[in-house]
Design a protein around this motif. Structure first.
Motif, PDB file in Angstrom:
ATOM      1  N   ALA A  77       0.566  -1.423   0.146  1.00 41.81           N
ATOM      2  CA  ALA A  77      -0.305   0.110  -0.091  1.00 41.81           C
ATOM      3  C   ALA A  77       0.820   1.725   0.033  1.00 41.81           C
ATOM      4  N   THR A 191      -2.410 -13.861  -3.546  1.00 44.68           N
ATOM      5  CA  THR A 191      -3.368 -13.773  -3.522  1.00 44.68           C
ATOM      6  C   THR A 191      -4.752 -14.406  -3.746  1.00 44.68           C
ATOM      7  N   ASP A 217       0.203  -8.854   0.994  1.00 39.46           N
ATOM      8  CA  ASP A 217       0.967  -7.034   0.459  1.00 39.46           C
ATOM      9  C   ASP A 217       1.682  -6.703   1.026  1.00 39.46           C
TER      10      ASP A 217
END
Length: 245
Positions: A77, A191, A217
């Motif tokens: 992120a 994922t 992530d």
């Protein structure tokens, strides 16, 4: 150092380089890249698979440490991998239908990710190509992240490269490598659905760093150029001259 044209030498010569590069990747990961609770091993057997580099997490980490961002890892992120293309698989049905093959390392520590360096033999026959694709799909099905390094041009059996063959096996639209960059480096985050971070390259290019995911992530950057150069320095001058011609 530019990527060499490995089609100039036979499979045995590339295998010699392959072995050296595997060790250099392991060394770099263990010396300074992986967080403290992770480690890499070269050519270990994990279940039915023998990846070039296997990344594991120790069982000594506490639950609190495991839940936090591992020291040295990069949060997706906060910084996306620097690759040319990102693709998210739209079809989960194929993965859902795969038989569950549990991948475990004999040490008992948790398998996290695998690195595969594609060899000419992986593209030598339909059977070998299918075996590689099935292996990759099973790895992703089990939730293990995967980094594939394919320095061999697409051929008769993999007209869009190893990634193209894998992406189609997942039920996705065909991947077409750029005409000026037919070789492919690709990091898969396991994922649901699978996400692929794709960097097309060509003979004569320098190798970029590529992400190796430790969790969906979080990732670390693998220094491909540095480790490639280190492996190259140990090759015989006889084959270096052929590849540099």
């Amino acid at each position: 150092m530019p990527i060499h044209d490995w089609s100039r030498v036979d499979a045995g010569t590339f295998h010699d380089f392959h072995v050296a590069w595997t060790i250099e990747l392991r060394n770099a990961l263990n010396e300074r890249i992986l967080p403290p609770d992770y480690y890499a091993m070269a050519e270990q057997i994990a279940g039915p698979f023998g990846p070039d580099v296997l990344t594991l997490q120790t069982t000594e980490a506490s639950g609190e440490e495991s839940a936090a961002l591992p020291r040295g890892a990069i949060a997706l992120a906060e910084a996306a991998p620097r690759v040319r293309f990102t693709a998210v698989a739209e079809q989960d049905a194929y993965l859902a239908k795969q038989r569950a093959v549990v991948v475990r390392h004999q040490s008992g520590d948790r398998v996290v990710a695998l690195i595969e360096i594609v060899s000419p033999g992986n593209k030598a026959s339909r059977r070998e190509l299918r075996a590689f694709i099935n292996k990759a799909i099973t790895v992703l099905r089990q939730g293990y992240h995967l980094l594939v390094l394919d320095l061999h041009p697409p051929g008769r059996l993999d007209s869009t490269g190893i990634h193209g063959a894998l992406w189609q096996a997942l039920g996705e639209a065909p991947y077409e490598p750029p005409a000026d960059a037919p070789l492919t480096l690709v990091a898969y985050s396991a994922t649901q659905p699978v996400t692929a971070f794709i960097e097309p390259v060509a003979v004569g290019n320098a190798l970029p760093d590529m992400p190796l995911f430790l969790a969906p992530d979080t990732y670390v950057n693998v220094p491909l150029e540095e480790t490639y150069q280190a492996a190259w320095r140990g090759m015989s001058r006889r084959w270096q001259r052929v590849l540099e011609a």
